[in-house]
Design a protein around this motif. Sequence first.
Motif, PDB file in Angstrom:
ATOM      1  N   ALA A  65       0.865  -1.183   0.000  1.00 48.11           N
ATOM      2  CA  ALA A  65       0.000   0.000   0.000  1.00 48.11           C
ATOM      3  C   ALA A  65       0.899   1.229   0.000  1.00 48.11           C
ATOM      4  CB  ALA A  65      -0.912   0.012   1.221  1.00 48.11           C
ATOM      5  N   SER A  66       0.378   2.321  -0.551  1.00 49.16           N
ATOM      6  CA  SER A  66       1.173   3.547  -0.601  1.00 49.16           C
ATOM      7  C   SER A  66       0.267   4.762  -0.569  1.00 49.16           C
ATOM      8  CB  SER A  66       2.049   3.578  -1.857  1.00 49.16           C
ATOM      9  OG  SER A  66       1.249   3.608  -3.022  1.00 49.16           O
ATOM     10  N   SER A  67       0.855   5.896  -0.211  1.00 51.39           N
ATOM     11  CA  SER A  67       0.129   7.156  -0.155  1.00 51.39           C
ATOM     12  C   SER A  67       1.080   8.268  -0.565  1.00 51.39           C
ATOM     13  CB  SER A  67      -0.393   7.409   1.264  1.00 51.39           C
ATOM     14  OG  SER A  67      -0.941   8.702   1.387  1.00 51.39           O
ATOM     15  N   GLY A  68       0.574   9.245  -1.283  1.00 50.61           N
ATOM     16  CA  GLY A  68       1.380  10.390  -1.675  1.00 50.61           C
ATOM     17  C   GLY A  68       0.514  11.622  -1.841  1.00 50.61           C
ATOM     18  N   GLU A  69       0.905  12.713  -1.200  1.00 51.22           N
ATOM     19  CA  GLU A  69       0.165  13.971  -1.307  1.00 51.22           C
ATOM     20  C   GLU A  69       1.167  15.109  -1.382  1.00 51.22           C
ATOM     21  OE1 GLU A  69      -3.447  16.386   0.972  1.00 51.22           O
ATOM     22  OE2 GLU A  69      -2.938  14.323   1.522  1.00 51.22           O
ATOM     23  N   VAL A  70       0.998  15.994  -2.346  1.00 51.53           N
ATOM     24  CA  VAL A  70       1.921  17.110  -2.533  1.00 51.53           C
ATOM     25  C   VAL A  70       1.366  18.332  -1.821  1.00 51.53           C
ATOM     26  CG1 VAL A  70       3.065  18.610  -4.202  1.00 51.53           C
ATOM     27  CG2 VAL A  70       2.731  16.184  -4.724  1.00 51.53           C
ATOM     28  N   ASP A  71       2.060  18.738  -0.757  1.00 53.94           N
ATOM     29  CA  ASP A  71       1.679  19.919   0.013  1.00 53.94           C
ATOM     30  C   ASP A  71       2.891  20.340   0.835  1.00 53.94           C
ATOM     31  OD1 ASP A  71       0.654  21.868   1.724  1.00 53.94           O
ATOM     32  OD2 ASP A  71      -1.321  20.928   1.773  1.00 53.94           O
ATOM     33  N   ALA A  72       3.615  21.323   0.348  1.00 50.61           N
ATOM     34  CA  ALA A  72       4.883  21.709   0.957  1.00 50.61           C
ATOM     35  C   ALA A  72       4.736  22.300   2.356  1.00 50.61           C
ATOM     36  CB  ALA A  72       5.602  22.715   0.055  1.00 50.61           C
ATOM     37  N   ARG A  73       3.509  22.700   2.756  1.00 50.50           N
ATOM     38  CA  ARG A  73       3.325  23.387   4.030  1.00 50.50           C
ATOM     39  C   ARG A  73       2.692  22.517   5.119  1.00 50.50           C
ATOM     40  NH1 ARG A  73       4.031  28.861   3.451  1.00 50.50           N
ATOM     41  NH2 ARG A  73       4.129  29.647   1.319  1.00 50.50           N
ATOM     42  N   ARG A  74       2.385  21.256   4.814  1.00 54.19           N
ATOM     43  CA  ARG A  74       1.630  20.454   5.789  1.00 54.19           C
ATOM     44  C   ARG A  74       2.261  19.087   6.060  1.00 54.19           C
ATOM     45  NH1 ARG A  74      -3.899  19.453   3.797  1.00 54.19           N
ATOM     46  NH2 ARG A  74      -4.358  18.934   5.975  1.00 54.19           N
ATOM     47  N   HIS A  75       3.584  18.993   5.950  1.00 56.80           N
ATOM     48  CA  HIS A  75       4.246  17.716   6.196  1.00 56.80           C
ATOM     49  C   HIS A  75       3.882  17.145   7.564  1.00 56.80           C
ATOM     50  CE1 HIS A  75       6.853  19.406   3.021  1.00 56.80           C
ATOM     51  NE2 HIS A  75       7.079  18.149   2.695  1.00 56.80           N
ATOM     52  N   GLY A  76       3.946  18.003   8.598  1.00 58.88           N
ATOM     53  CA  GLY A  76       3.688  17.533   9.950  1.00 58.88           C
ATOM     54  C   GLY A  76       2.253  17.060  10.147  1.00 58.88           C
ATOM     55  N   GLU A  77       1.310  17.692   9.475  1.00 57.91           N
ATOM     56  CA  GLU A  77      -0.094  17.311   9.603  1.00 57.91           C
ATOM     57  C   GLU A  77      -0.414  16.021   8.860  1.00 57.91           C
ATOM     58  OE1 GLU A  77      -2.934  20.461   8.758  1.00 57.91           O
ATOM     59  OE2 GLU A  77      -1.313  21.914   8.933  1.00 57.91           O
ATOM     60  N   LEU A  78       0.228  15.829   7.726  1.00 53.19           N
ATOM     61  CA  LEU A  78      -0.169  14.753   6.820  1.00 53.19           C
ATOM     62  C   LEU A  78       0.551  13.427   7.050  1.00 53.19           C
ATOM     63  CD1 LEU A  78      -0.272  16.802   3.481  1.00 53.19           C
ATOM     64  CD2 LEU A  78      -2.223  16.091   4.877  1.00 53.19           C
ATOM     65  N   LEU A  79       1.767  13.472   7.600  1.00 53.90           N
ATOM     66  CA  LEU A  79       2.596  12.267   7.598  1.00 53.90           C
ATOM     67  C   LEU A  79       2.016  11.128   8.427  1.00 53.90           C
ATOM     68  CD1 LEU A  79       5.083  10.817   6.643  1.00 53.90           C
ATOM     69  CD2 LEU A  79       6.369  11.853   8.519  1.00 53.90           C
ATOM     70  N   LEU A  80       1.703  11.351   9.685  1.00 54.78           N
ATOM     71  CA  LEU A  80       1.204  10.257  10.522  1.00 54.78           C
ATOM     72  C   LEU A  80      -0.165   9.768  10.061  1.00 54.78           C
ATOM     73  CD1 LEU A  80       2.342  11.308  14.098  1.00 54.78           C
ATOM     74  CD2 LEU A  80       3.193   9.408  12.704  1.00 54.78           C
ATOM     75  N   VAL A  81      -0.967  10.683   9.528  1.00 51.31           N
ATOM     76  CA  VAL A  81      -2.252  10.266   8.949  1.00 51.31           C
ATOM     77  C   VAL A  81      -2.004   9.311   7.790  1.00 51.31           C
ATOM     78  CG1 VAL A  81      -4.318  11.068   7.739  1.00 51.31           C
ATOM     79  CG2 VAL A  81      -3.392  12.400   9.651  1.00 51.31           C
ATOM     80  N   ALA A  82      -0.998   9.621   6.973  1.00 53.91           N
ATOM     81  CA  ALA A  82      -0.668   8.759   5.837  1.00 53.91           C
ATOM     82  C   ALA A  82      -0.132   7.410   6.298  1.00 53.91           C
ATOM     83  CB  ALA A  82       0.363   9.448   4.933  1.00 53.91           C
ATOM     84  N   VAL A  83       0.662   7.401   7.368  1.00 53.26           N
ATOM     85  CA  VAL A  83       1.166   6.135   7.913  1.00 53.26           C
ATOM     86  C   VAL A  83       0.003   5.249   8.343  1.00 53.26           C
ATOM     87  CG1 VAL A  83       2.433   5.079   9.826  1.00 53.26           C
ATOM     88  CG2 VAL A  83       3.417   7.043   8.613  1.00 53.26           C
ATOM     89  N   ASP A  84      -0.931   5.822   9.081  1.00 56.80           N
ATOM     90  CA  ASP A  84      -2.109   5.053   9.528  1.00 56.80           C
ATOM     91  C   ASP A  84      -2.912   4.534   8.334  1.00 56.80           C
ATOM     92  OD1 ASP A  84      -1.545   5.378  12.187  1.00 56.80           O
ATOM     93  OD2 ASP A  84      -2.870   7.091  12.474  1.00 56.80           O
ATOM     94  N   ARG A  85      -3.074   5.381   7.325  1.00 53.53           N
ATOM     95  CA  ARG A  85      -3.856   4.982   6.156  1.00 53.53           C
ATOM     96  C   ARG A  85      -3.194   3.836   5.410  1.00 53.53           C
ATOM     97  NH1 ARG A  85      -4.570   9.657   4.331  1.00 53.53           N
ATOM     98  NH2 ARG A  85      -2.830   9.817   2.874  1.00 53.53           N
TER      99      ARG A  85
END
Length: 219
Positions: A25-45
């Motif tokens: 499984a993989s996840s990728g989202e391009v957003d240079a200003r929200r690394h901290g918000e998105l990373l752990l959510v992506a890990v869980d997903r």
Amino acid sequence: MLLLALDTATPAVTVALHDGERVLASSGEVDARRHGELLLVAVDRVLGEAGRPLREVTALVVGTGPGPYTGLRVGLATAQAIGAARGLPVYGLCTLDGLAYATGLGEPFVVAADARRKEVYWARYADFRTRTSGPAVDRPGELPAEVAALPAAGAGARLYPEFFPGLRADLPEHVAAGALAALAAERLAAGEELPPPRPRYLRRPDAKVPTGYKAVTRG
């Protein structure tokens, strides 16, 4: 083997789970200003989509850049925190190597990522597995002519097409954690010792300590 891979060295926040043979499984989202918000959510997903709990992960691999200080540190700190909490090894791989691996090219080429300040982070490759020079940071117009003329991948090359005549629009723009994991799995299976997760800083951070304070006196 169950590798959890992540990278935040570029505007892409990317996570993948790899079982040593394929990406589960993989996840990728391009957003240079929200690394901290998105990373752990992506890990869980990613763990949820793969149907594998974190306790089954056997190692982590994280992109070490080069990249902007803040974004790069998010991925490195997260990987090291998970590794420390679970007692897992954490490996580091050059982010540009992951992007290069995803091209699948068997000929010389160049990878260029946006370094801001009108510069690019770049590296030259003999094929998708073999880096021959770099990583380095330069203004795109200052790259050696023989390098700039090669087939080019990456957001840096797309941002400055006038300096990369070999730009290939069909090649990846940003790194994908799935490619980073596949590269790590391949090297581990071959018995290679992967490097530790140390950041590749090729220049000083943008943020600086203020200077020239005015003296304050009490009357």
